[in-house]
Write an enzyme that holds these catalytic residues in place. Structure first.
Site, mmCIF file in Angstrom:
data_model
loop_
_atom_site.group_PDB
_atom_site.id
_atom_site.type_symbol
_atom_site.label_atom_id
_atom_site.label_comp_id
_atom_site.label_asym_id
_atom_site.label_seq_id
_atom_site.Cartn_x
_atom_site.Cartn_y
_atom_site.Cartn_z
ATOM 1 N N GLU A 277 43.670 -20.443 -7.554
ATOM 2 C CA GLU A 277 44.826 -19.606 -7.247
ATOM 3 C C GLU A 277 45.031 -19.488 -5.740
ATOM 4 O O GLU A 277 46.168 -19.508 -5.249
ATOM 5 C CB GLU A 277 44.660 -18.230 -7.879
ATOM 6 C CG GLU A 277 45.979 -17.546 -8.194
ATOM 7 C CD GLU A 277 45.829 -16.486 -9.271
ATOM 8 O OE1 GLU A 277 45.258 -15.420 -8.971
ATOM 9 O OE2 GLU A 277 46.277 -16.736 -10.412
ATOM 10 N N GLU A 280 46.461 -22.736 -4.575
ATOM 11 C CA GLU A 280 47.883 -22.822 -4.930
ATOM 12 C C GLU A 280 48.730 -21.956 -4.006
ATOM 13 O O GLU A 280 49.814 -22.362 -3.570
ATOM 14 C CB GLU A 280 48.078 -22.387 -6.380
ATOM 15 C CG GLU A 280 49.518 -22.480 -6.859
ATOM 16 C CD GLU A 280 49.698 -22.041 -8.301
ATOM 17 O OE1 GLU A 280 50.869 -21.923 -8.724
ATOM 18 O OE2 GLU A 280 48.684 -21.803 -8.993
ATOM 19 N N CYS A 297 46.445 -14.329 -14.951
ATOM 20 C CA CYS A 297 45.248 -14.024 -15.744
ATOM 21 C C CYS A 297 45.550 -13.238 -17.014
ATOM 22 O O CYS A 297 44.824 -13.340 -17.995
ATOM 23 C CB CYS A 297 44.264 -13.211 -14.907
ATOM 24 S SG CYS A 297 43.695 -14.069 -13.432
ATOM 25 N N SER A 318 51.637 -18.425 -11.276
ATOM 26 C CA SER A 318 50.616 -19.423 -10.980
ATOM 27 C C SER A 318 50.358 -20.314 -12.187
ATOM 28 O O SER A 318 50.383 -19.861 -13.332
ATOM 29 C CB SER A 318 49.319 -18.721 -10.571
ATOM 30 O OG SER A 318 48.236 -19.628 -10.545
ATOM 31 N N LYS A 355 44.143 -11.599 -25.716
ATOM 32 C CA LYS A 355 43.358 -12.827 -25.628
ATOM 33 C C LYS A 355 43.279 -13.526 -26.982
ATOM 34 O O LYS A 355 43.111 -14.753 -27.050
ATOM 35 C CB LYS A 355 41.946 -12.517 -25.117
ATOM 36 C CG LYS A 355 41.890 -12.169 -23.638
ATOM 37 C CD LYS A 355 42.258 -13.337 -22.756
ATOM 38 C CE LYS A 355 42.182 -12.990 -21.282
ATOM 39 N NZ LYS A 355 42.620 -14.113 -20.421
ATOM 40 N N GLU A 358 46.331 -15.508 -26.903
ATOM 41 C CA GLU A 358 46.182 -16.608 -25.949
ATOM 42 C C GLU A 358 45.329 -17.728 -26.521
ATOM 43 O O GLU A 358 45.643 -18.922 -26.368
ATOM 44 C CB GLU A 358 45.550 -16.094 -24.653
ATOM 45 C CG GLU A 358 45.361 -17.174 -23.606
ATOM 46 C CD GLU A 358 44.596 -16.685 -22.397
ATOM 47 O OE1 GLU A 358 43.432 -17.109 -22.211
ATOM 48 O OE2 GLU A 358 45.155 -15.887 -21.621
ATOM 49 N N GLU A 363 49.107 -24.529 -26.062
ATOM 50 C CA GLU A 363 48.783 -25.062 -24.735
ATOM 51 C C GLU A 363 47.282 -25.108 -24.486
ATOM 52 O O GLU A 363 46.814 -25.856 -23.620
ATOM 53 C CB GLU A 363 49.431 -24.206 -23.641
ATOM 54 C CG GLU A 363 50.954 -24.239 -23.622
ATOM 55 C CD GLU A 363 51.572 -23.112 -24.430
ATOM 56 O OE1 GLU A 363 52.750 -22.809 -24.222
ATOM 57 O OE2 GLU A 363 50.867 -22.527 -25.285
ATOM 58 N N CYS A 501 41.833 -4.657 -16.820
ATOM 59 C CA CYS A 501 41.080 -4.992 -18.030
ATOM 60 C C CYS A 501 40.115 -3.891 -18.462
ATOM 61 O O CYS A 501 39.757 -3.822 -19.637
ATOM 62 C CB CYS A 501 40.302 -6.285 -17.816
ATOM 63 S SG CYS A 501 41.358 -7.692 -17.380
#
Length: 562
Positions: A277, A280, A297, A318, A355, A358, A363, A501
């Site tokens: 990150e 980037e 994230c 990102s 999550k 996710e 992907e 989190c």
């Protein structure tokens, strides 16, 4: 300022917004279903009513404290009133308590026991309604809803979504998505905060612990587990340990007792995220944008952006995978060369319900197989530990497994708290790597519980503006101000859950005082770790040299499908 009298006790008024807070300050735990200090006052359940000096009844949550005010909290009339409310709620409530996933932590169950409700005189005439299990992350059971409105308010006020709301009137009133749609068909971002605040089992986290047990007892499977930073300062809550205590060593020991083959730390994935990150961000600086660059994230934030701001996807957000997916990719690469013929089952213990969503995204698959086979929450792990009969608090600490037994850096550890990702990137981009620079970064303005925090840093001869937000409703306000030309930022960290989190819906439920202790636990861990920068972590360098081998984009980045 002033004083009021609670059951004859003189209590100082010090800016409390309602009588309920004054009563609790006096050491009396008033019963409530619909009150959370971080949400608007709803006043629906009427459990917190008090009796004033004239015999009148007032709801403590919606009454402002007044100097000289005199109230009673536990008269015979109030006891009868509360028992009647509980009896009425239970009369139209599914009472399969022994099989409910909320059993033992259900507020309705707790108060029914507290007030000695032994029988229900009223018949339940409501039809049995279908459970909604369509979401990857949560389960909605309308048969257990008590219409407290907590889920409605948290979704609208904290996330700005309003996925669920009240429908119909009178005895037919329900809480549901618009047109009674399945959750998977709505714009739900899977953050799970509705499940976190629900006092009963009406909305719960989807439990996949049974599948984990099957994997652990299958000799053809190699089960490898990674543990997120925020889990270590929350899991102990479930076993009566001090709030914010770092229990990573005990967690490793418990997982090994349950039959896990290898246990690693997701902080290594966070270190790789920092590296990628920051690189980037500096590339964008060289090429002149596009700015702002948003962090990637938080899967609930990604889902929100896809639904509300698709122009940000694959442009401003990102391209880095989350730490969970980065580390999962490395584990999958390692398994292809380790000579083990068993099927790899990569499991992540996460503080986050999103999550689960996710992990199931297309992907994040390789040859049709998930990179992360299963994402379990802190609560699910606690359930498994109890099922196994493990005395968690008495366990001796065990170490992580080779070759990642050194763990991650302090920069990776603080990913679990709001501002942690931004601070880690600042450390990485900073030219000054001294201990004094670390101390200075602490005070640039991105630590703390505030929903919006700003900081200005210098990289080379240029000044950069950084913003940190938690809560999607606040993120939307920030985006609006940027689009209107009222604000400009180069880097924006977005987390959906309160204080990051550590306040994830997969954690044991906690309000700010407990979340603050979790944050302190992570910062204290950072202070104790000798390696403060991700780039200085020798394990990360080995991963880049011996596993990634220049395939950074393939293994560590993602392009989201439209």
């Amino acid at each position: 300022m002033g004083y009021m009298y609670v059951d004859g006790m003189k209590v100082k008024i010090e800016g409390e917004k309602n009588v309920l807070e004054v009563i609790r300050k006096a050491g009396i735990e008033m019963p409530t279903f619909c009150y959370y200090s971080e949400l608007s006052t709803y006043g629906a359940c009427r459990m917190c009513v008090v009796e004033n000096e004239w015999g009148g009844v007032e709801a403590a949550c919606s009454t402002q404290p007044r100097d000289g005010m005199k109230i009673k909290t536990n008269t015979i009339a109030l006891q009868k009133h509360r028992k009647m409310i509980l009896e009425l709620l239970l009369s139209s409530h599914c009472r399969d308590c022994t099989t409910c996933s909320k059993s033992g932590s259900c507020r309705l169950q707790e108060l029914a026991i507290r007030f000695g409700v032994k029988k229900i005189r009223f018949e339940d005439t409501r039809p049995v309604m279908e459970r909604d299990t369509s979401s990857k992350s949560i389960v909605r059971d309308p048969n257990k809803c008590i219409l407290c409105g907590d889920c409605v308010r948290v979704c609208r006020e904290k996330q700005g979504l309003g996925i669920i709301d009240f429908a119909h009137r009178g005895s037919k009133m329900q809480v549901m998505p618009a047109f009674d749609m399945k959750l998977c068909d709505t714009d739900c971002v899977n953050c799970g905060q509705c499940a976190a605040v629900c006092p009963t089992g009406a909305i719960t986290v989807k439990d996949e612990s049974e599948l984990m047990w099957k994997y652990l007892n299958d000799p053809s499977k190699k089960v490898v587990v990674q543990i997120a930073p925020a889990v270590r300062v929350a899991l102990g809550d479930e076993f009566g340990m001090e709030h914010g205590e770092n229990v990573l060593g005990k967690t490793v020991a418990a997982l090994k007792m349950m039959g896990v083959d290898k246990v690693y730390d997701t902080v290594l994935g966070a270190d790789m995220t920092v590296m990628e990150e920051a690189a980037e961000f500096l590339d964008r600086v060289k090429s002149g944008g596009p700015f702002p660059m948003f962090t990637s994230c938080c899967p609930a934030w990604i889902r929100y952006a896809e639904k509300k701001h698709p122009e940000f996807i694959n442009n401003n957000i990102s391209s880095c995978k989350s730490p969970m997916q980065m580390f999962g990719s490395i584990l999958k690469e390692m398994h292809t060369d380790d000579g083990d013929d068993r099927e790899l089952i990569s499991v992540a213990i996460m503080p986050c319900t999103a999550k689960k969503y996710e992990a199931a995204r297309p992907e994040f698959t390789v040859d049709g197989k998930r990179i992360i086979e299963l994402s379990l929450t802190t609560q699910e792990l606690a359930t498994m530990i109890r099922e196994a009969g493990i005395q968690f608090a008495d366990l001796e600490n065990e170490y992580l497994d080779y070759p990642f037994d050194m763990g991650g850096s302090g920069a990776g550890v603080i990913f679990g708290v709001t501002g942690g990702v931004a601070e880690a990137v600042i450390r990485q981009c900073s030219e000054d790597k001294s201990s004094g620079a670390i101390k200075d970064i602490k005070f640039v303005g991105i630590r703390g519980k505030e929903e919006i925090k700003e900081a200005v840093i210098n990289v080379g001869d240029r000044e950069f503006k950084i913003c940190v937000v938690h809560g999607l409703a606040v993120a939307e306000q920030l985006i609006t101000s940027i689009e209107n030309g009222e604000a400009y930022y180069d880097l924006i960290e977005v987390m959906a859950c309160p204080e990051g989190c550590i306040g994830g819906a997969g954690q044991p439920f906690a309000m700010h005082p407990e979340r603050d202790k979790r944050a302190k636990g992570l910062y204290h861990t950072d202070e104790r770790i000798q390696i403060k920068y991700s780039e200085k972590n020798p394990t990360v360098q080995i991963i880049y040299d011996e596993i990634i081998k220049g395939r950074n984009h393939e293994l560590l980045h993602v392009e989201y499908q439209k």
